[in-house]
Design an enzyme around this catalytic site. Sequence first.
Site, PDB file in Angstrom:
ATOM      1  N   ASP A  39       0.859  -1.306   0.114  1.00 24.45           N
ATOM      2  CA  ASP A  39      -0.046  -0.084   0.178  1.00 24.45           C
ATOM      3  C   ASP A  39       0.848   1.143  -0.154  1.00 24.45           C
ATOM      4  O   ASP A  39       1.917   1.182   0.715  1.00 24.45           O
ATOM      5  CB  ASP A  39      -0.936   0.182   1.126  1.00 24.45           C
ATOM      6  CG  ASP A  39      -2.326   0.653   1.057  1.00 24.45           C
ATOM      7  OD1 ASP A  39      -2.165   1.964   0.483  1.00 24.45           O
ATOM      8  OD2 ASP A  39      -3.139   0.057   1.150  1.00 24.45           O
ATOM      9  N   ASN A  40       0.495   2.121  -0.921  1.00 22.75           N
ATOM     10  CA  ASN A  40       1.166   3.489  -0.709  1.00 22.75           C
ATOM     11  C   ASN A  40       0.387   4.663   0.184  1.00 22.75           C
ATOM     12  O   ASN A  40       0.829   5.807   0.211  1.00 22.75           O
ATOM     13  CB  ASN A  40       1.568   4.097  -2.238  1.00 22.75           C
ATOM     14  CG  ASN A  40       0.331   4.420  -2.857  1.00 22.75           C
ATOM     15  OD1 ASN A  40      -1.061   4.203  -2.193  1.00 22.75           O
ATOM     16  ND2 ASN A  40       0.193   5.299  -3.973  1.00 22.75           N
ATOM     17  N   GLY A  44      -5.310   4.320   1.542  1.00 21.35           N
ATOM     18  CA  GLY A  44      -5.304   3.469   2.530  1.00 21.35           C
ATOM     19  C   GLY A  44      -5.132   3.944   3.991  1.00 21.35           C
ATOM     20  O   GLY A  44      -4.573   5.273   4.106  1.00 21.35           O
ATOM     21  N   ASP A  64       4.275   2.022  -3.817  1.00 19.57           N
ATOM     22  CA  ASP A  64       3.330   2.315  -4.728  1.00 19.57           C
ATOM     23  C   ASP A  64       3.458   1.233  -5.844  1.00 19.57           C
ATOM     24  O   ASP A  64       4.426   1.244  -6.583  1.00 19.57           O
ATOM     25  CB  ASP A  64       3.845   3.713  -5.441  1.00 19.57           C
ATOM     26  CG  ASP A  64       2.790   4.221  -6.601  1.00 19.57           C
ATOM     27  OD1 ASP A  64       2.024   3.379  -7.033  1.00 19.57           O
ATOM     28  OD2 ASP A  64       3.018   5.449  -6.618  1.00 19.57           O
ATOM     29  N   LYS A  99      -2.799   5.612 -13.461  1.00 22.21           N
ATOM     30  CA  LYS A  99      -1.497   4.970 -13.548  1.00 22.21           C
ATOM     31  C   LYS A  99      -1.736   3.583 -12.755  1.00 22.21           C
ATOM     32  O   LYS A  99      -1.040   2.361 -13.158  1.00 22.21           O
ATOM     33  CB  LYS A  99      -0.261   5.720 -12.648  1.00 22.21           C
ATOM     34  CG  LYS A  99      -0.047   6.798 -13.527  1.00 22.21           C
ATOM     35  CD  LYS A  99       1.029   7.697 -12.903  1.00 22.21           C
ATOM     36  CE  LYS A  99       2.601   6.925 -12.865  1.00 22.21           C
ATOM     37  NZ  LYS A  99       3.467   7.831 -12.094  1.00 22.21           N
ATOM     38  N   TYR A 153     -10.995   6.814 -13.726  1.00 25.65           N
ATOM     39  CA  TYR A 153     -11.369   5.587 -13.047  1.00 25.65           C
ATOM     40  C   TYR A 153     -11.727   4.442 -13.950  1.00 25.65           C
ATOM     41  O   TYR A 153     -11.412   3.243 -14.040  1.00 25.65           O
ATOM     42  CB  TYR A 153     -12.261   5.901 -11.929  1.00 25.65           C
ATOM     43  CG  TYR A 153     -12.585   4.638 -10.817  1.00 25.65           C
ATOM     44  CD1 TYR A 153     -11.441   3.963 -10.127  1.00 25.65           C
ATOM     45  CD2 TYR A 153     -13.777   4.246 -10.659  1.00 25.65           C
ATOM     46  CE1 TYR A 153     -11.607   2.976  -9.305  1.00 25.65           C
ATOM     47  CE2 TYR A 153     -14.038   2.889 -10.012  1.00 25.65           C
ATOM     48  CZ  TYR A 153     -12.967   2.511  -9.241  1.00 25.65           C
ATOM     49  OH  TYR A 153     -13.423   1.621  -8.254  1.00 25.65           O
ATOM     50  N   TYR A 167      -3.474 -11.388 -20.614  1.00 28.22           N
ATOM     51  CA  TYR A 167      -2.490 -12.233 -19.786  1.00 28.22           C
ATOM     52  C   TYR A 167      -3.078 -13.518 -19.680  1.00 28.22           C
ATOM     53  O   TYR A 167      -2.098 -14.679 -19.833  1.00 28.22           O
ATOM     54  CB  TYR A 167      -2.232 -11.664 -18.432  1.00 28.22           C
ATOM     55  CG  TYR A 167      -0.820 -10.852 -18.508  1.00 28.22           C
ATOM     56  CD1 TYR A 167      -0.759  -9.695 -19.007  1.00 28.22           C
ATOM     57  CD2 TYR A 167       0.240 -11.241 -17.733  1.00 28.22           C
ATOM     58  CE1 TYR A 167       0.029  -8.699 -19.321  1.00 28.22           C
ATOM     59  CE2 TYR A 167       1.408 -10.198 -17.832  1.00 28.22           C
ATOM     60  CZ  TYR A 167       1.520  -9.084 -18.434  1.00 28.22           C
ATOM     61  OH  TYR A 167       2.693  -8.440 -18.492  1.00 28.22           O
ATOM     62  N   THR A 183     -20.409  -1.019  -2.293  1.00 27.92           N
ATOM     63  CA  THR A 183     -20.013  -1.936  -0.943  1.00 27.92           C
ATOM     64  C   THR A 183     -19.914  -0.884   0.228  1.00 27.92           C
ATOM     65  O   THR A 183     -19.216   0.237   0.130  1.00 27.92           O
ATOM     66  CB  THR A 183     -18.831  -2.808  -1.278  1.00 27.92           C
ATOM     67  OG1 THR A 183     -18.986  -3.351  -2.286  1.00 27.92           O
ATOM     68  CG2 THR A 183     -18.509  -3.620  -0.001  1.00 27.92           C
TER      69      THR A 183
END
Length: 322
Positions: A39-40, A44, A64, A99, A153, A167, A183
């Site tokens: 977590d950066n 958070g 990050d 990013k 977003y 992938y 949520t």
Amino acid sequence: MFKRSAGSPISVITGGAGFLGSHLTDRLLKEGHRVVGLDNFITGNADNIGHLAGDERYRLIRQDVSNFIFLPDDVDFVFHFASPASPIDYLEHPIPTLKVGALGTHNALGLAKAKAAKFLIASTSECYGDPLIHPQTEDYWGNVNPIGPRGVYDEAKRFAEAMTMAYHRYHHMDTKIVRIFNTYGPRMRLRDGRVVPAFIGQALAGEPLTVFGDGSQTRSFCFVSDLIDGIYRLAMSDFHEPVNIGNPREMTIREFGEQILRLTGSSSKFEFQPLPVDDPKVRQPDITRARHVLNWEPKVDFEVGIQQTIEFFRSRIQPAVH
Ligand code: UDP
């Protein structure tokens, strides 16, 4: 350093100190996993994982994930949950939001590939934008404005889904995509701008409830323990297409505000404010797929979940006197 030889599965959670990341951490520990949280701390909060201090099955790294992720550990599962996730947060951090959805997803997939781990990405009902079909099924491609303020977003998450499927198809990785609908629950940030903490905080403080637009737009609210259960089931499944997880019980924002006033016993009034740009008019998950594939459906009644959430915020706003 966690090694497979010790037996229990090893999970990495990006955004591990966030609202969902921390609840997922608790669930995985309960299921016998060891967990590394990354977590950066843009959004958070260390309080969300404070109870894990000293737990040998858990480690938190400040990082990050839009930068290269180096981990010496063995890894069985990568859960990519890092992202600002409320409209206010991603308006305040538009570039980090883009990013982490793009570069962060690439790095998290790269980590999973290097470790031969399974991968699950937290996607979103925002992939459907302001939806033209209702309720939303997973095969609906959505109605998103790429250049609007929410585009940072929505498009990052859509790109993240595309990258994940690439992938899966080209590197034959075991990947999962959960589309998370609204949520709520303990550990939301009081000031993240979302309607649940906003209305509860305002009701408890005796301030007006800020209803955007005329409050006729709808949302469907899922309690966090239900959501995490759906995500855990998806992670353990072998299903690779996106799965909606959310509670189909839909209500208008005005009705939601009335419920909050009733359940908090507040005499606050509504204060109508302009509707944010591109605010979806309706939202309700079609959870047929989750029911069939995961044998999952939400269990927690709105009143029960919202009471727990109100108690959480009450304890934050009015600390108990000792
Ligand atoms: N909303 C509101 N007042 C607030 C915050 C949000 O009326 O103080 C509305 C918002 O316009 C949206 C709904 O509540 O229609 C849900 O907003 P939220 O930010 O929780 O998440 P979204 O579902 O839009 O991502």
